[in-house]
Enzyme design. Structure first.
Site, PDB file in Angstrom:
ATOM      1  N   GLU A 152      -0.764   1.315  -5.489  1.00  0.00           N
ATOM      2  CA  GLU A 152      -0.570   0.080  -4.722  1.00  0.00           C
ATOM      3  C   GLU A 152      -0.628  -1.166  -5.623  1.00  0.00           C
ATOM      4  O   GLU A 152      -1.523  -1.260  -6.465  1.00  0.00           O
ATOM      5  CB  GLU A 152      -1.674  -0.020  -3.667  1.00  0.00           C
ATOM      6  CG  GLU A 152      -1.844   1.218  -2.819  1.00  0.00           C
ATOM      7  CD  GLU A 152      -3.167   1.250  -2.080  1.00  0.00           C
ATOM      8  OE1 GLU A 152      -3.676   0.179  -1.686  1.00  0.00           O
ATOM      9  OE2 GLU A 152      -3.710   2.363  -1.904  1.00  0.00           O
TER      10      GLU A 152
ATOM     11  N   HIS B 192       0.855  -1.204   0.000  1.00  0.00           N
ATOM     12  CA  HIS B 192       0.000   0.000   0.000  1.00  0.00           C
ATOM     13  C   HIS B 192       0.892   1.256   0.000  1.00  0.00           C
ATOM     14  O   HIS B 192       0.873   2.043   0.951  1.00  0.00           O
ATOM     15  CB  HIS B 192      -0.869  -0.064   1.259  1.00  0.00           C
ATOM     16  CG  HIS B 192      -1.967   0.945   1.336  1.00  0.00           C
ATOM     17  ND1 HIS B 192      -1.769   2.302   1.278  1.00  0.00           N
ATOM     18  CD2 HIS B 192      -3.302   0.794   1.488  1.00  0.00           C
ATOM     19  CE1 HIS B 192      -2.910   2.932   1.397  1.00  0.00           C
ATOM     20  NE2 HIS B 192      -3.865   2.052   1.516  1.00  0.00           N
TER      21      HIS B 192
HETATM   22  O1  TA6 Z   1      -5.812   2.780  -0.487  1.00  0.00           O
HETATM   23  C1  TA6 Z   1      -7.098   2.370  -0.590  1.00  0.00           C
HETATM   24  C2  TA6 Z   1      -7.780   2.296   0.768  1.00  0.00           C
HETATM   25  O2  TA6 Z   1      -8.497   1.092   0.852  1.00  0.00           O
HETATM   26  C3  TA6 Z   1      -8.686   3.509   0.955  1.00  0.00           C
HETATM   27  O3  TA6 Z   1     -10.035   3.137   0.859  1.00  0.00           O
HETATM   28  C4  TA6 Z   1      -8.329   4.034   2.335  1.00  0.00           C
HETATM   29  O4  TA6 Z   1      -9.132   3.412   3.322  1.00  0.00           O
HETATM   30  C5  TA6 Z   1      -6.872   3.617   2.431  1.00  0.00           C
HETATM   31  O5  TA6 Z   1      -6.849   2.309   1.871  1.00  0.00           O
HETATM   32  C6  TA6 Z   1      -6.265   3.742   3.810  1.00  0.00           C
HETATM   33  O6  TA6 Z   1      -6.679   2.706   4.636  1.00  0.00           O
HETATM   34  P1  TA6 Z   1      -6.123   2.714   6.160  1.00  0.00           P
HETATM   35  O7  TA6 Z   1      -6.722   1.518   6.804  1.00  0.00           O
HETATM   36  O8  TA6 Z   1      -4.620   2.629   6.076  1.00  0.00           O
HETATM   37  O9  TA6 Z   1      -6.563   4.039   6.735  1.00  0.00           O
END
Ligand code: TA6
Length: 292
Positions: free
Chosen positions: A265, A163
């Protein structure tokens, strides 16, 4: 923490969390054992390539906001939407340092591991406990991130992701190439779509692209650079910028920080979840470099 002898250029740190600080002629960086989290990477002579929130927390049980959070064994809340913690437990566990060295050409390699048996049983869901995770990080003028999953005797099915948060000068001027023509699921509108040209940002953007495309590029005219991302072993690419309202809604994300970041990602989610039979292995990687 570790009884490994570290070469010059690598230093154990313990604040705000235990980890390894990298400082070599090729690059500087920081990798925490918490979540095998690559938090910083800056090639010599460049601005930081990974974005890290100034509001991030550094606590057990909490994800670091920025760098490269690992997603495993589910994405978001999982297919049902109800699984906790969000994005799985791997980024919340204490990984073990297996190796840290510098090659003759000056590239740092750091290897961390997490066994299924070490995962907090409260968090591990119905995953078997005999699999093994490895995170191999190579840091030099290029950053190579490799997430390797090895099944034990029991077959496993999992979602996964790197991510990765990238630093940009101004998201409003930036664009992302590499998913042209790909179908996507828009997680903001819950609609499907097909990408027309490069991705540009005019509001909250949260899309899962069906794309095995090897190469993606973040064009960042504000800082006069392009971030090149090559991926292997990933069927989908997520592109995310929270924009104004969502940034304000996250306590660990500065209200105005959205202008300086974008997530690109490498993931395998939902129908693209990975299924491994006994002792099978799967590798997913991103190789990141800067072009001017
Ligand atoms: O990057 C995509 C995602 O799923 C977004 O929907 C947002 O929630 C992000 O991840 C961050 O997630 P987190 O749990 O790290 O706040």
């Amino acid at each position: 923490m570790t009884d490994l002898e570290l070469p010059e250029g690598l230093t154990l740190v313990d604040s705000p969390l235990p980890g390894i600080k990298v400082d070599t002629p090729k690059a500087s960086g920081l990798v925490y054992f918490h979540g095998a989290h690559v938090a910083e990477w800056t090639p010599a002579g460049e601005r930081p390539v990974l974005w890290l929130s100034e509001s991030s927390v550094y606590e057990d049980g909490k994800a670091i906001r920025g760098g490269v959070p690992l997603i495993f064994p589910w994405f978001g809340g999982g297919a049902s939407g109800g699984l906790k913690p969000q994005h799985g437990f791997a980024r919340l566990q204490q990984w073990k340092l297996k190796n840290a060295k510098i090659s003759p050409t000056g590239n740092v390699t750091i290897q961390l591991a997490l066994g299924g048996a070490e995962v907090d049983p409260e968090l591990s869901g119905n995953m078997p406990r005999d699999y093994n995770l490895e995170m191999h990080v190579t840091m030099g003028r290029t950053l190579i991130l490799q997430l390797i999953v090895t099944a034990g005797d029991a077959p496993i099915r999992f979602e996964e992701g790197l991510h990765t948060y990238f630093a940009v000068g101004d998201i409003k001027q930036a664009s992302v190439e590499g998913v042209e023509g790909a179908a996507y699921t828009d997680r903001v509108t819950d609609q499907g779509g097909t990408q027309d040209g490069a991705v540009r940002f005019t509001g909250e953007t949260d899309r899962v692209y069906e794309s095995r495309q090897f190469l993606a590029r973040i064009n960042d005219p504000a800082w006069g650079r392009t971030i090149q991302i090559e991926k292997v072993g990933s069927a989908q690419t997520v592109i995310w910028n929270p924009w104004i309202d969502k940034s304000k809604a996250m306590a660990d994300f500065g209200d105005d920080e959205w202008t300086g970041m974008v997530c690109v990602e490498a993931v395998n989610t939902r129908e693209q979840a990975i299924i491994l039979g006994r002792r099978q292995r799967h590798l997913m990687s991103q190789t990141i470099s800067i072009q001017h």
